[in-house]
Design a protein around this motif. Structure first.
Motif, PDB file in Angstrom:
ATOM      1  N   LEU A  19       0.829  -1.204   0.000  1.00  0.00           N
ATOM      2  CA  LEU A  19       0.000   0.000   0.000  1.00  0.00           C
ATOM      3  C   LEU A  19       0.862   1.252   0.000  1.00  0.00           C
ATOM      4  O   LEU A  19       0.559   2.223  -0.703  1.00  0.00           O
ATOM      5  CB  LEU A  19      -0.926  -0.006   1.220  1.00  0.00           C
ATOM      6  N   VAL A  20       1.925   1.232   0.761  1.00  0.00           N
ATOM      7  CA  VAL A  20       2.835   2.379   0.808  1.00  0.00           C
ATOM      8  C   VAL A  20       3.488   2.589  -0.559  1.00  0.00           C
ATOM      9  O   VAL A  20       3.557   3.720  -1.061  1.00  0.00           O
ATOM     10  CB  VAL A  20       3.912   2.175   1.905  1.00  0.00           C
ATOM     11  N   ALA A  21       3.938   1.515  -1.175  1.00  0.00           N
ATOM     12  CA  ALA A  21       4.562   1.618  -2.494  1.00  0.00           C
ATOM     13  C   ALA A  21       3.560   2.124  -3.525  1.00  0.00           C
ATOM     14  O   ALA A  21       3.897   2.955  -4.380  1.00  0.00           O
ATOM     15  CB  ALA A  21       5.132   0.266  -2.914  1.00  0.00           C
ATOM     16  N   GLY A  22       2.330   1.639  -3.460  1.00  0.00           N
ATOM     17  CA  GLY A  22       1.297   2.092  -4.383  1.00  0.00           C
ATOM     18  C   GLY A  22       0.993   3.569  -4.214  1.00  0.00           C
ATOM     19  O   GLY A  22       0.843   4.303  -5.206  1.00  0.00           O
ATOM     20  N   ALA A  23       0.906   4.027  -2.976  1.00  0.00           N
ATOM     21  CA  ALA A  23       0.656   5.444  -2.720  1.00  0.00           C
ATOM     22  C   ALA A  23       1.816   6.302  -3.233  1.00  0.00           C
ATOM     23  O   ALA A  23       1.601   7.390  -3.779  1.00  0.00           O
ATOM     24  CB  ALA A  23       0.446   5.676  -1.226  1.00  0.00           C
ATOM     25  N   LEU A  24       3.023   5.804  -3.082  1.00  0.00           N
ATOM     26  CA  LEU A  24       4.194   6.541  -3.568  1.00  0.00           C
ATOM     27  C   LEU A  24       4.187   6.649  -5.089  1.00  0.00           C
ATOM     28  O   LEU A  24       4.481   7.710  -5.642  1.00  0.00           O
ATOM     29  CB  LEU A  24       5.476   5.851  -3.084  1.00  0.00           C
ATOM     30  N   VAL A  25       3.809   5.586  -5.765  1.00  0.00           N
ATOM     31  CA  VAL A  25       3.720   5.613  -7.231  1.00  0.00           C
ATOM     32  C   VAL A  25       2.653   6.608  -7.676  1.00  0.00           C
ATOM     33  O   VAL A  25       2.863   7.389  -8.609  1.00  0.00           O
ATOM     34  CB  VAL A  25       3.421   4.199  -7.792  1.00  0.00           C
ATOM     35  N   ILE A  26       1.512   6.596  -7.025  1.00  0.00           N
ATOM     36  CA  ILE A  26       0.436   7.538  -7.367  1.00  0.00           C
ATOM     37  C   ILE A  26       0.892   8.973  -7.152  1.00  0.00           C
ATOM     38  O   ILE A  26       0.597   9.860  -7.954  1.00  0.00           O
ATOM     39  CB  ILE A  26      -0.830   7.220  -6.545  1.00  0.00           C
ATOM     40  N   TYR A  27       1.618   9.212  -6.082  1.00  0.00           N
ATOM     41  CA  TYR A  27       2.101  10.559  -5.782  1.00  0.00           C
ATOM     42  C   TYR A  27       3.164  11.020  -6.781  1.00  0.00           C
ATOM     43  O   TYR A  27       3.145  12.170  -7.232  1.00  0.00           O
ATOM     44  CB  TYR A  27       2.663  10.591  -4.356  1.00  0.00           C
ATOM     45  N   LEU A  28       4.086  10.140  -7.144  1.00  0.00           N
ATOM     46  CA  LEU A  28       5.193  10.523  -8.019  1.00  0.00           C
ATOM     47  C   LEU A  28       4.815  10.559  -9.506  1.00  0.00           C
ATOM     48  O   LEU A  28       5.387  11.334 -10.270  1.00  0.00           O
ATOM     49  CB  LEU A  28       6.372   9.563  -7.826  1.00  0.00           C
TER      50      LEU A  28
END
Length: 73
Positions: free
Chosen positions: A18-27
Motif C-alpha cells: 500500500l505504501v509503495a502504491g501510494a508513492l507511485v500515485i504521488y510521483l
C-alpha cells in the motif's frame, strides 16, 4: 515464530504494498491515470501472489527460525 503467523497476519504485514502504491500515485499521477482499473487489479493480484510465494519459500528454508534465506549446500 513463523509457524504462529496466520495467512491474514502475513497479508497485513505486506502493508508495504500500500505504501509503495501510494508513492507511485504521488510521483507519477499522469501515468497512473492512463492505466485501466483491470490492469491495476491484475498488478495487485500478482504482487500478492509474489509476496505469498516468498513467504512460503522463506518459511520452508528457515523452518520457523531466524537466519538467512539461502539454500544450504
Amino acid at each position: 515464530m513463523a509457524q504462529q503467523l496466520t495467512p491474514l497476519q502475513a497479508l497485513f504485514s505486506s502493508g508495504w504494498l500500500l505504501v509503495a502504491g501510494a508513492l507511485v500515485i504521488y510521483l507519477f499521477p499522469s501515468t497512473v491515470q492512463q492505466i485501466g482499473l483491470s490492469q491495476w487489479i491484475v498488478a495487485l493480484i500478482l504482487a500478492l501472489l509474489a509476496t505469498d510465494y516468498m513467504r512460503r519459500l522463506l518459511r520452508r528454508h528457515l523452518d520457523g527460525y531466524t537466519g538467512d534465506g539461502r539454500r544450504s549446500r
